[in-house]
Design an enzyme around this catalytic site. Structure first.
Site, PDB file in Angstrom:
ATOM      1  N   SER A  49       0.808  -1.219   0.000  1.00 60.71           N
ATOM      2  CA  SER A  49       0.000   0.000   0.000  1.00 60.71           C
ATOM      3  C   SER A  49       0.843   1.272   0.000  1.00 60.71           C
ATOM      4  CB  SER A  49      -0.973  -0.010   1.177  1.00 60.71           C
ATOM      5  OG  SER A  49      -0.286  -0.202   2.387  1.00 60.71           O
ATOM      6  N   CYS A  79      -6.763  -6.468  -0.169  1.00 61.01           N
ATOM      7  CA  CYS A  79      -5.539  -6.406   0.645  1.00 61.01           C
ATOM      8  C   CYS A  79      -4.981  -4.987   0.679  1.00 61.01           C
ATOM      9  CB  CYS A  79      -4.539  -7.436   0.153  1.00 61.01           C
ATOM     10  SG  CYS A  79      -3.362  -7.886   1.428  1.00 61.01           S
ATOM     11  N   HIS A 179      -6.942 -12.364  -1.004  1.00 57.73           N
ATOM     12  CA  HIS A 179      -6.690 -12.269  -2.454  1.00 57.73           C
ATOM     13  C   HIS A 179      -7.537 -13.263  -3.260  1.00 57.73           C
ATOM     14  CE1 HIS A 179      -2.942  -9.799  -2.428  1.00 57.73           C
ATOM     15  NE2 HIS A 179      -2.901 -10.221  -1.178  1.00 57.73           N
ATOM     16  N   GLU A 181      -8.186 -13.164  -6.264  1.00 57.72           N
ATOM     17  CA  GLU A 181      -7.611 -13.297  -7.608  1.00 57.72           C
ATOM     18  C   GLU A 181      -6.490 -14.342  -7.643  1.00 57.72           C
ATOM     19  OE1 GLU A 181      -6.946 -11.048  -5.471  1.00 57.72           O
ATOM     20  OE2 GLU A 181      -4.847 -10.437  -5.600  1.00 57.72           O
TER      21      GLU A 181
HETATM   22  N1  GLN Z   1       0.196  -5.344   4.349  1.00 57.57           N
HETATM   23  C1  GLN Z   1       0.471  -4.942   2.998  1.00 57.57           C
HETATM   24  C2  GLN Z   1       0.507  -3.429   2.876  1.00 57.57           C
HETATM   25  O1  GLN Z   1       0.669  -2.742   3.798  1.00 57.57           O
HETATM   26  C3  GLN Z   1      -0.548  -5.503   2.044  1.00 57.57           C
HETATM   27  C4  GLN Z   1      -0.159  -6.851   1.606  1.00 57.57           C
HETATM   28  C5  GLN Z   1      -0.892  -7.343   0.394  1.00 57.57           C
HETATM   29  O2  GLN Z   1      -1.536  -6.582  -0.351  1.00 57.57           O
HETATM   30  N2  GLN Z   1      -0.751  -8.601   0.113  1.00 57.57           N
HETATM   31  O3  GLN Z   1       0.378  -2.912   1.808  1.00 57.57           O
END
Ligand code: GLN
Length: 206
Positions: A49, A79, A179, A181
Site C-alpha cells: 500500500s 488487501c 486475495h 484473484e
Molecule cells: N500489508 C500490505 C501493505 O501494507 C498488504 C499486503 C498485500 O496486499 N498482500 O500494503
C-alpha cells in the site's frame, strides 16, 4: 458492458485482469487519470500500500481516485487496496492518513503479519452461498472497526472468540483483506460485477 479498470501501478493487477477475462468482462489497466474515463468499476489490487500510494501520487492519481470513490462509483480493494480505501489506517508509516479513503472502516495494516506472514482459510460467506470460499492472506490487514453504513461480509475466528473482520461492503465499495484473484473461485469477482450493475453513481459515466 463498459470495461472494469484495475489499478496497475504495482502488485497483483494481472491476476485480477485474468479473472475478469475468464468472466468475459473487458478489463483496462489504470495507470493515469485519463484511464478512469468510461469505466464501469475499479479494482485496487493487493501489493504494497505504501508503494502504491507513492506511485499514485507521482502519477497524479490520488485526487482522481478520491473523486471516483466519492462519486459512488463501484470500487473493490483487495488487501493493499483495502488499506488504501480505509478511512483510518493503523501501522502506516506516514502517520495514518488515508491515501484514497471513503470506506468507513479502520484497518490494521499488518494485522496478521507479526504472527504469520501468509496463510489460507475457508470462509463462510452467506452472500456467496455454499461452499465456503478459500481465502489467501498475504501480510494481510484486518478491519478493526466499522462505521454504521458498513456491512460485514466475512470474519475469521479471533482470540477469545472475537471475530476478526476480513471482508466488508459499503454502498458501491467492496473490500477484502485477502486475495480472491489468487484462487480459482470467481464468486467474489461475480459479486463485484453484480455491484457494478446495480450501482447508481452520482455523476453519470462519461
Ligand atoms: N500489508 C500490505 C501493505 O501494507 C498488504 C499486503 C498485500 O496486499 N498482500 O500494503
Amino acid at each position: 458492458m463498459n470495461p472494469i479498470g484495475v489499478l496497475a501501478l504495482q502488485g497483483a493487477f494481472r491476476e485480477h485482469i485474468h479473472m475478469l477475462e475468464r468472466l468475459g468482462v473487458p478489463a483496462q489497466e489504470v495507470r493515469k487519470p485519463g484511464h478512469l474515463e468510461g469505466l464501469a468499476g475499479l479494482i485496487i489490487p493487493g501489493g504494497e500500500s505504501t508503494t502504491m500510494g507513492i506511485v499514485a501520487e507521482r502519477w497524479g492519481l490520488v485526487t482522481p481516485l478520491r473523486r471516483w470513490v466519492r462519486e459512488g462509483r463501484p470500487t473493490w480493494g483487495t488487501c493493499a487496496g483495502m488499506i488504501l480505501l480505509a478511512q483510518q489506517v493503523a501501522g502506516q508509516k506516514e502517520g495514518g492518513q488515508p491515501v484514497i479513503g471513503g470506506l468507513d472502516i479502520a484497518v490494521n495494516r499488518n494485522y496478521f503479519g507479526r504472527q504469520v506472514d501468509s496463510f489460507e482459510a475457508d470462509l463462510s460467506v452467506p452472500e456467496l452461498g455454499a461452499p465456503p470460499v478459500r481465502a489467501v492472506f498475504i501480510r494481510a490487514p484486518a478491519v478493526t472497526a466499522v462505521g454504521p453504513g458498513v456491512e460485514v461480509l466475512a470474519t475469521l475466528p479471533g482470540q477469545e472468540g472475537r471475530p476478526v473482520i476480513v471482508a466488508v461492503r459499503q454502498g458501491a465499495i467492496l473490500a477484502t483483506a485477502f486475495h480472491p484473484e489468487l484462487t480459482d473461485d470467481l464468486r467474489w469477482h461475480r459479486l463485484f460485477l453484480q455491484m457494478v450493475q446495480e450501482a447508481r453513481p452520482q455523476v453519470p459515466a462519461e
